[in-house]
Scaffold this motif. Sequence first.
Motif, PDB file in Angstrom:
ATOM      1  N   HIS A  50     -42.014  26.021  40.543  1.00  0.00           N
ATOM      2  CA  HIS A  50     -42.211  26.935  39.408  1.00  0.00           C
ATOM      3  C   HIS A  50     -41.992  26.218  38.084  1.00  0.00           C
ATOM      4  CE1 HIS A  50     -43.211  30.872  40.870  1.00  0.00           C
ATOM      5  NE2 HIS A  50     -42.223  30.896  41.750  1.00  0.00           N
ATOM      6  N   GLY A  66     -38.336  36.517  41.588  1.00  0.00           N
ATOM      7  CA  GLY A  66     -37.884  37.681  42.345  1.00  0.00           C
ATOM      8  C   GLY A  66     -36.523  37.450  42.986  1.00  0.00           C
ATOM      9  N   GLU A  68     -35.672  40.885  40.599  1.00  0.00           N
ATOM     10  CA  GLU A  68     -35.122  41.877  41.531  1.00  0.00           C
ATOM     11  C   GLU A  68     -34.736  43.156  40.763  1.00  0.00           C
ATOM     12  OE1 GLU A  68     -31.863  39.966  43.434  1.00  0.00           O
ATOM     13  OE2 GLU A  68     -31.477  41.614  44.819  1.00  0.00           O
ATOM     14  N   ASP A 102     -37.848  44.977  39.972  1.00  0.00           N
ATOM     15  CA  ASP A 102     -38.420  45.590  41.180  1.00  0.00           C
ATOM     16  C   ASP A 102     -37.620  46.812  41.636  1.00  0.00           C
ATOM     17  OD1 ASP A 102     -40.385  43.672  41.186  1.00  0.00           O
ATOM     18  OD2 ASP A 102     -39.449  42.412  42.700  1.00  0.00           O
ATOM     19  N   ASN A 117     -44.183  37.957  32.039  1.00  0.00           N
ATOM     20  CA  ASN A 117     -43.907  39.076  31.132  1.00  0.00           C
ATOM     21  C   ASN A 117     -44.114  38.656  29.669  1.00  0.00           C
ATOM     22  OD1 ASN A 117     -42.053  40.834  29.400  1.00  0.00           O
ATOM     23  ND2 ASN A 117     -42.043  41.921  31.341  1.00  0.00           N
ATOM     24  N   CYS A 136     -47.876  31.551  36.726  1.00  0.00           N
ATOM     25  CA  CYS A 136     -46.518  32.124  36.586  1.00  0.00           C
ATOM     26  C   CYS A 136     -46.021  32.596  37.944  1.00  0.00           C
ATOM     27  CB  CYS A 136     -46.526  33.302  35.617  1.00  0.00           C
ATOM     28  SG  CYS A 136     -46.626  32.817  33.888  1.00  0.00           S
ATOM     29  N   ASP A 148     -46.515  33.100  42.316  1.00  0.00           N
ATOM     30  CA  ASP A 148     -46.598  32.072  43.360  1.00  0.00           C
ATOM     31  C   ASP A 148     -48.004  31.490  43.531  1.00  0.00           C
ATOM     32  OD1 ASP A 148     -43.960  32.435  43.681  1.00  0.00           O
ATOM     33  OD2 ASP A 148     -44.085  33.565  45.555  1.00  0.00           O
TER      34      ASP A 148
HETATM   35  O1  KG4 Z   1     -42.067  33.784  41.481  1.00  0.00           O
HETATM   36  P1  KG4 Z   1     -42.563  35.030  42.131  1.00  0.00           P
HETATM   37  O2  KG4 Z   1     -44.038  35.274  42.205  1.00  0.00           O
HETATM   38  O3  KG4 Z   1     -41.984  35.126  43.578  1.00  0.00           O
HETATM   39  C1  KG4 Z   1     -40.710  34.646  43.857  1.00  0.00           C
HETATM   40  O4  KG4 Z   1     -40.598  33.408  44.035  1.00  0.00           O
HETATM   41  O5  KG4 Z   1     -39.778  35.476  43.821  1.00  0.00           O
HETATM   42  O6  KG4 Z   1     -41.838  36.213  41.350  1.00  0.00           O
HETATM   43  C2  KG4 Z   1     -42.032  37.543  41.724  1.00  0.00           C
HETATM   44  C3  KG4 Z   1     -41.227  38.406  40.774  1.00  0.00           C
HETATM   45  C4  KG4 Z   1     -41.189  39.869  41.177  1.00  0.00           C
HETATM   46  O7  KG4 Z   1     -39.865  40.324  41.079  1.00  0.00           O
HETATM   47  C5  KG4 Z   1     -42.099  40.519  40.141  1.00  0.00           C
HETATM   48  O8  KG4 Z   1     -41.768  41.876  39.891  1.00  0.00           O
HETATM   49  C6  KG4 Z   1     -41.827  39.662  38.935  1.00  0.00           C
HETATM   50  O9  KG4 Z   1     -41.789  38.353  39.453  1.00  0.00           O
HETATM   51  N1  KG4 Z   1     -42.892  39.780  37.931  1.00  0.00           N
HETATM   52  C7  KG4 Z   1     -42.700  40.304  36.701  1.00  0.00           C
HETATM   53  C8  KG4 Z   1     -43.967  40.297  36.067  1.00  0.00           C
HETATM   54  N2  KG4 Z   1     -44.886  39.754  36.935  1.00  0.00           N
HETATM   55  C9  KG4 Z   1     -44.209  39.429  38.065  1.00  0.00           C
HETATM   56  N3  KG4 Z   1     -41.601  40.781  36.109  1.00  0.00           N
HETATM   57  C10 KG4 Z   1     -41.713  41.265  34.852  1.00  0.00           C
HETATM   58  N4  KG4 Z   1     -42.887  41.320  34.198  1.00  0.00           N
HETATM   59  C11 KG4 Z   1     -44.027  40.843  34.739  1.00  0.00           C
HETATM   60  N5  KG4 Z   1     -45.189  40.897  34.074  1.00  0.00           N
END
Ligand code: KG4
Length: 340
Positions: free
Chosen positions: A120, A142, A169, A172, A278, A304, A306
């Motif tokens: 990331h 997340g 988290e 979510d 975000n 941004c 995965d």
């Molecule tokens: O990095 P990722 O795709 O997966 C992990 O490695 O965890 O992150 C997913 C997280 C989720 O909690 C999702 O709700 C959050 O990123 N997320 C956001 C936005 N887009 C994804 N949180 C706030 N605003 C966003 N626009």
Amino acid sequence: MTEKDVYILGIESSCDETAASVVKNGREVLSNVISTQIPIHRKFGGVVPEIASRKHIEHIMPVMNKALTDAHVTLDQVDAIAVTYGPGLVGALLVGLSAAKALAFALDKPLIGVNHLEGHVFANFLSGENLEPPFLALVVSGGHTSLLIVEDYNTFKLLGQTRDDAAGEAFDKIARFMGLPYPGGPEIEKLAATGNPDSIEFPKPMLPGTFDFSFSGLKSAVINYIHGMEQRGETINKADVAASFQKTIVAVLVEKSKQAIKETGLKEIVLAGGVSANKNLQDALAKGAATVGAKLVHPTKILCTDNAVMIATRGYYMFKHGDRSAYTLNAEPALKLGEK
Ligand code: KG4
Ligand code: ZN
């Protein structure tokens, strides 16, 4: 003499995206294939690990093939196979890892196990900016929230991390409580756009004197607020709740980042992990960083969340550094940043 081009095939399957990518010389994206399972898991309000593993098995081969075809690169031309081995869901990780090991063995090419969180951070090298270490990184995904110094391409120094819930988290869980679909982060952001961020005062957990974070108290405060309103029979303005929560969590992330910039004197900070998508966070952090003399770099939107481009890019720098994994490499569901 010019150096030979290096082609890395990246593979990612740590959660609910099956992804593969070919990246040339670490910074040139030749393909970026992502097969997302979000619509499948949405029915259950979150990721169901068994379903995720099964779907990864169905998608991994077509996704890898498409990544090579889109890149116009043959397996013979690939210099190494980089794959996420943690952190993530063990059954999901094992699918990408097994595919990568099989390919590396059959082709007699190097296998490089990549830490998803480092991936990331490395997505920022593809942001179009000429980013070079050292810089600060705010990782907000997340499962993780941390502030770290990227000292060089292979050395990371952790400044602080969350003691309970990760930023994503919290987004979510609150979204789920408000009846919004999974994943909650983008839903809260959408809803917040129509609300008043100054309407509700939620506590701002700062944990002074440390670079650690704690978001479970903020999450409980939001849930208690909604409960209280319901018990009193009052109408809840969900957009106002979403906007006020988002403003609070963003304020904490920005404040801590500013402190880290001041303390380290670093001139660049990068955003990493799903929450970096975000726009409110991007704008507030860019502004906040500027007030203390630093510039914000963030990945392009598609990088941004995965993807396997970030894994191939991280893999490239590990390849250059001489890092190689053994075929005994196993999935590490709880792998930490900077850990091998
Ligand atoms: O990095 P990722 O795709 O997966 C992990 O490695 O965890 O992150 C997913 C997280 C989720 O909690 C999702 O709700 C959050 O990123 N997320 C956001 C936005 N887009 C994804 N949180 C706030 N605003 C966003 N626009
Ligand atoms: Zn992630």
